[in-house]
Write an enzyme that holds these catalytic residues in place. Structure first.
Site, short mmCIF file in Angstrom:
data_model
loop_
_atom_site.label_atom_id
_atom_site.label_comp_id
_atom_site.label_asym_id
_atom_site.label_seq_id
_atom_site.Cartn_x
_atom_site.Cartn_y
_atom_site.Cartn_z
N GLU A 1 0.87 -1.17 0.00
CA GLU A 1 0.00 0.00 0.00
C GLU A 1 0.91 1.22 0.00
O GLU A 1 1.71 1.43 0.92
CB GLU A 1 -0.93 0.00 1.22
N ASP B 1 -5.52 10.20 9.78
CA ASP B 1 -4.22 9.70 10.23
C ASP B 1 -3.74 10.36 11.51
O ASP B 1 -3.99 11.54 11.75
CB ASP B 1 -3.18 9.93 9.12
#
Lengths: 406, 270
Positions: free
Chosen positions: B49, B60
């Site tokens: 990824e 995040d």
């Protein structure tokens, strides 16, 4: 392109997925989807619940101090020499700005939903103070996220929030201003989603926020409409409001959208001038993109990274704008313009000296544009400025600009 | 069959679990990203990824936020990320690459132009954190037409109705976010994950990868036991942050971190 809006069309917006034409929507990570869908469902029920509405109206009357006056600025009108200038006095709301209309509504929503932990983002600190205020009033735990840069610039409001019992979290990431505060509020929300209600301060964010904040702020326009008819015998010819995220503007505009004769002007922060790139005017100089849960006009670079903004007013220092404004721009129903920092300061001084009303620096943008606009209009026409907040919070900024140490 | 599907099917046939490391493209510097991708494969990665840096990564935690800032300091754009994948493909045509990021850089590039360029570069899947299937009507078909796998997230808060609907929009695998929080928060509860993933398996035939909170061989094995693959992000990105100055040292550190996870996954009873 200009579209004639009917009451029917307006009632259908946003659509079931939170879209205003090509704008709005719900662009968030999966963890928040269930919470947003639940909020939407519960809000749509409470919107028609007489008990909820009665509580909201009572809070607005007895706690916020509504209705706020529609005041004829006689000297300013005379000095400008054009249309009559009227002021909608949101600066007289409890806590000194229109922000509290929305926080009262959302905090009430939170207590109806049984959520005890409140979070909010703030730029200048007005929404943070308004949130901390209603949390104190309702006995709710309050966390305010504020960019570290703004914590320094607006130390007075930080102290006010703390006095009110809120915990202020200084956000160190990114540009350390409002957009980063919103990022961190979303991060907190994802982490404590079950027990937390996020009180967003403007008409941005994922659906249903732009809708519910608009609904709570629309009291401004409803009162203005009624008061204008009472005092002048007709609807105003033009409404002028500043636009950062755009909550005071949409609150003023929304009840007039179907009144074709009423011109709408949203005034963005031109900063050092649009041509310098140092501004916060996405509607005037940005393009559509996706940030903070909705599609809207944004300030971004050619690679889709969010651009830095500049404005003398911390409350307008934001790279996005509410999606309903983006839609109103594209269908041509509202006009979006900008004034520079310097012009806004001139507006600030003018209203202070001529009417004895010291506006917030955000509001000063609307004042500056309205003066220019009124000068081009006939004496029998009327312009209403939404005086969204008072300027006490900006004293330090103004003194600094004038080289004065307080 | 897509490259992702093929890899996951082969692993399943072997009774093995996928190891899916995440790094942010351009971190610590755009020049080393391709090199690091090859390192990840050498260390046992089945799928990579590759994060597309964004200025406002709302989902995040601090570790990946800082990685985005480092990458953006060097001006890493989506076009450059695609060029990195293209370069990676000159030496590796087997390891699937999933781009993971936020919607706005793709929107700015133009969805059709992006989808074409992604195919051209050799990208296999797209995971857009802030794009739920409800908003994907204009975008997802462009991926499907080009046989790019659209990978969507499932979360602890996702209802059964949504698990079914999201799975229908997904291909390749679904990504289960192991806890309510941001990346790197590290509060994974393996028992809860096991229960939820077993439930997701009842509702969809797609493989389920689990990410968020996998830090070491122990958590990798525990999560691998109940899923089809583990996604490892923040702990790798943190390792990159701590070894920015010396690329050789960094590559060694990444291998030291991934090897034990690979071994732990491969010693699970299938």
């Amino acid at each position: 392109m200009s579209v004639k809006l009917t009451e029917e069309m307006l009632k259908a917006l946003p659509d079931a997925r939170g879209h205003f034409g090509a704008f709005g929507g719900r662009f968030v990570s999966e963890t928040l989807m269930d919470s947003l869908m639940t909020l939407e469902k519960q809000y749509n029920e409470l919107k028609h619940d007489p008990e909820f509405q009665a509580r909201f109206d009572k809070e607005l009357a007895d706690y916020v101090g509504r209705p706020t006056p529609l005041y004829f600025a006689e000297r300013l009108t005379r000095e400008t020499g054009g249309a009559q200038i009227w002021l909608k006095r949101e600066d007289l709301c409890h806590t000194g700005a229109h922000k509290v209309n929305n926080t009262v509504g959302q905090a009430l929503l939170a207590s109806f939903l049984g959520k005890k932990r409140i979070i909010a983002e703030t730029g200048a600190g007005q929404h943070g103070v308004a949130t901390a205020t209603v949390c104190a009033r309702l006995g709710l735990e309050c966390h305010v996220f504020m960019g570290a840069e703004d914590v320094q610039r607006q130390s007075l409001n930080v102290f006010r929030m703390k006095l009110l019992g809120a915990e202020v979290h200084a956000v160190e990431s990114g540009s350390r201003t409002l957009k980063d505060a919103m990022n961190d509020a979303m991060r907190d929300w994802v982490s404590y989603v079950d027990e937390t209600f996020y009180i967003i301060g403007t008409v941005a964010g994922p659906h249903p926020y732009p809708m519910l904040v608009r609904d709570f702020q629309s009291v401004i326009g409803r009162e203005t409409r009624r008061q204008a008819l009472e005092k002048t015998g007709k609807l105003p010819d033009a409404l002028v409001a500043c636009v950062g995220g755009g909550s005071n503007a949409i609150g003023m505009f929304y009840p007039f959208l179907a009144d074709e004769s009423v011109q709408l002007y949203g005034v963005e922060a031109g900063g050092l001038g649009i041509e310098t790139g140092k501004h916060a005017a996405p509607l005037c100089a940005g393009r559509p993109g996706v940030l903070h849960g909705n599609r809207t006009y944004l300030m971004e670079d050619e690679n889709g990274q969010i651009a830095g903004t500049h404005s003398v007013s911390a409350g307008l220092d934001y790279p996005g704008v509410g999606p309903e404004h983006s839609w109103l721009k594209d269908i041509g129903r509202a006009n979006y313009v900008s004034v520079t920092d310097d012009e806004a300061m001139e507006g600030f001084r003018k209203l202070t000296r001529v009417e004895g009303i010291m506006p917030a620096l955000e509001t000063a943008h609307a004042v500056a544009y309205a003066i220019k606009l009124a000068a081009t209009m006939d004496k029998d026409q009327t312009v209403v400025i939404n005086v969204s907040g008072r300027g006490d919070k900006d004293i330090n900024t103004v003194a600094k600009l004038e080289g004065i140490e307080i | 069959m897509s490259r992702i599907e093929g890899v996951l099917k082969t692993l399943k046939g072997q009774g093995r679990k996928a190891l899916i490391p995440y790094i942010t493209a351009g971190d610590p510097h755009p020049d080393v990203t391709v090199d690091l991708m090859h390192t990840l494969v050498e260390a046992g990665a089945d799928i990579i990824e590759l994060g597309v840096p964004f200025s406002d990564p709302m989902a995040d935690g601090p570790v990946i936020q800082l990685a985005c800032e480092r990458a953006l300091k060097h001006g890493t754009s989506l076009r450059q990320v695609l060029a990195m994948v293209k370069e990676f493909r000159t030496k590796d045509i087997e390891t699937p690459v999933v781009l993971m990021g936020y919607l706005n850089p793709m929107e700015a590039m133009g969805y059709e132009a992006f989808a074409d360029a992604a195919v051209d570069a050799g990208v296999d899947g797209i995971l857009t954190v802030d794009l739920p299937p409800e908003e994907a009507d204009d975008v997802a078909p462009l991926f499907t037409e080009r046989k790019l796998d659209a990978i969507f997230l499932l979360a602890p808060t996702t209802t059964d109705e949504r698990i079914r609907a999201i799975s229908e929009h997904s291909s390749g695998y679904v990504y289960y976010v192991s806890f309510k929080g941001v990346t790197g928060a590290g509060k994974i509860n393996v028992e809860e994950v096991a229960t939820k993933v077993a439930h997701i398996h009842e509702l969809t035939a797609l493989p389920v990868g689990v990410g968020f909170g996998i830090r070491d061989a122990k958590t990798a094995a525990a999560v691998g036991q109940v899923s089809d693959g583990v996604i490892v992000g923040s702990v790798l990105v943190d390792t990159i942050a701590r070894n920015q100055a010396d690329t050789d040292e960094l590559k060694r550190a990444l291998k030291d971190l991934l090897h034990p996870m690979r071994e732990a996954l491969d010693s699970l009873d299938s």
